[in-house]
Design a protein around this motif. Sequence first.
Motif, PDB file in Angstrom:
ATOM      1  N   TRP A  26       4.114  -1.611  -4.349  1.00  0.00           N
ATOM      2  CA  TRP A  26       3.899  -1.136  -3.631  1.00  0.00           C
ATOM      3  C   TRP A  26       4.185  -0.938  -2.319  1.00  0.00           C
ATOM      4  O   TRP A  26       4.794  -2.052  -2.370  1.00  0.00           O
ATOM      5  N   GLU A  79       1.341  -3.912   2.374  1.00  0.00           N
ATOM      6  CA  GLU A  79      -0.091  -4.750   2.359  1.00  0.00           C
ATOM      7  C   GLU A  79      -0.997  -4.102   1.741  1.00  0.00           C
ATOM      8  O   GLU A  79      -1.731  -4.817   1.571  1.00  0.00           O
ATOM      9  N   VAL A  80      -0.499  -3.049   0.552  1.00  0.00           N
ATOM     10  CA  VAL A  80      -1.347  -3.134  -0.658  1.00  0.00           C
ATOM     11  C   VAL A  80      -0.703  -3.782  -1.467  1.00  0.00           C
ATOM     12  O   VAL A  80      -2.016  -4.306  -2.277  1.00  0.00           O
ATOM     13  N   ASN A 107      -3.358  -7.103  -0.476  1.00  0.00           N
ATOM     14  CA  ASN A 107      -4.078  -6.619  -1.210  1.00  0.00           C
ATOM     15  C   ASN A 107      -5.037  -6.796  -2.672  1.00  0.00           C
ATOM     16  O   ASN A 107      -5.847  -7.710  -2.804  1.00  0.00           O
ATOM     17  N   LYS A 108      -4.100  -6.049  -3.043  1.00  0.00           N
ATOM     18  CA  LYS A 108      -3.704  -6.184  -4.360  1.00  0.00           C
ATOM     19  C   LYS A 108      -3.509  -7.671  -5.434  1.00  0.00           C
ATOM     20  O   LYS A 108      -4.267  -8.419  -5.968  1.00  0.00           O
ATOM     21  N   VAL A 111      -4.036   0.954   9.503  1.00  0.00           N
ATOM     22  CA  VAL A 111      -4.408   0.218   8.293  1.00  0.00           C
ATOM     23  C   VAL A 111      -3.080   0.075   7.336  1.00  0.00           C
ATOM     24  O   VAL A 111      -3.138   1.932   6.672  1.00  0.00           O
ATOM     25  N   GLY A 112      -2.455   0.152   6.531  1.00  0.00           N
ATOM     26  CA  GLY A 112      -2.371  -0.348   5.268  1.00  0.00           C
ATOM     27  C   GLY A 112      -0.244   0.121   5.159  1.00  0.00           C
ATOM     28  O   GLY A 112       0.203  -0.250   3.844  1.00  0.00           O
ATOM     29  N   ARG A 113      -0.054  -0.272   6.820  1.00  0.00           N
ATOM     30  CA  ARG A 113       1.347  -0.286   7.093  1.00  0.00           C
ATOM     31  C   ARG A 113       1.405  -0.911   7.749  1.00  0.00           C
ATOM     32  O   ARG A 113       2.029  -0.654   8.925  1.00  0.00           O
ATOM     33  N   TYR A 121      -0.296  -6.697  11.884  1.00  0.00           N
ATOM     34  CA  TYR A 121      -1.233  -6.682  11.465  1.00  0.00           C
ATOM     35  C   TYR A 121      -1.963  -6.870  12.374  1.00  0.00           C
ATOM     36  O   TYR A 121      -3.604  -6.624  12.570  1.00  0.00           O
TER      37      TYR A 121
END
Length: 384
Positions: free
Chosen positions: A28, A31-32, A35-36, A118-120, A135
Amino acid sequence: MLNFILWLRAFINGLVYRFVLKPLIFLWAPEVAHNKLKIFGKALSSNALGRSFLKLMFFYQNKRLNTVVDGVHYKNPVGLSAGFDKDGELTDAYPALGFGFAELGSITGEVCPGNPGVGRRLFRMLKSKSILVWYGLNNQGAIKVAERLRGKKFQIPIGINAAKSNLSAHFELEDSIADYVKTVKAFDGIGDYYTINISCPNTQDCEPFVDKDNLDALLKALNEVRAKDRPMYLKFAADLSETELNVIVDACLEHGIEGVVLTNLAKPEFNKEFIKEELTFHSGAMSGLPLQRIATSVVRHVYRRSRGKLTIVGVGGIFNADDAYEKITSGANLVEMITGMIFDGPQVMGEINRGLVKLLEKDGFSSIEEAVGSRNPLPDLKKG
Ligand SMILES: Cc1cc2nc3c(=O)[nH]c(=O)nc-3n(C[C@H](O)[C@H](O)[C@H](O)COP(=O)(O)O)c2cc1C
């Protein structure tokens, strides 16, 4: 025999993490994955069965590691550093994982979406053993996080890390102070210590509280509103000059701030101890190994400058017991980590604690307190 079983457990956990879990998690985007992992950790620690499983796999304790710092009792000196659990959602997992304490946040007065993209906003630097972080203080804001945590019984000490909302590139002293004050007030009665984070390397208005007058105004305002029964620490950057460090340390002593958290991430332009080809994104700041030596030298300097009068929480590039012990013997009362857990697995905290017991024994110390600063003797002022 028990030691062998604990070693075997950590060895197997380490292998499983290295060859099975980490390759899957690292598929993943960072950032993904972050979160997971939080969703998974929350689910696992929300029931007694899950917590028992975590405890069976990772928990370690030894009385020799018990330590009292500023009146707060810690079962061991290894804590989770701010940034992993910004919204305070996983507090039930940390005791079972073997952490002695956990610092939540950074939490800001206002709801803060963080930087765009967001996400990267996280980048792994595998060979450098580092995470480049961009972040920008994403979090749900003080009121919502405090509401969730109010009344909750924590099994380990909890630090509340407060930062200033990253919503504007324009710095306003009064608004910024009000933002910190809002968080500190919202967390009145929640947690065991506060950390005031004046070192957000990824914010739009840089680091205005390195300035002496601004810092004086902030600390004065915080002293008026803070709960008197819990210590307040200041967290600052790795990349400050000696003069800037001295100004901050002296201000802490002057304003009765109990301690410091050293350090936050280091910017790549200051920190050269990484593999250049791995730096693919040109904003943000680095954790992990590239920060290790720099953070330790700041710990050493601050311990000497404050003559051991400030509590020091040492953080930056702790991967094993030797790294943690180096921070402690340089002057840190407690240590924190994130990157070591992500790169090497959740068995690392127990292994660090087990290793610390051995290192204390080897040096003839009966407690962590005795080891603090033992390899960083304070100069005799009389000799001038
Ligand atoms: C993903 C990530 C997010 C972070 N966010 C924060 C934060 O919000 N506030 C803060 O004070 N420090 C933050 N940090 C810095 C850590 O608290 C710590 O100071 C730094 O990572 C060094 O420790 P390590 O080398 O063990 O990771 C963050 C670090 C990482 C890796």
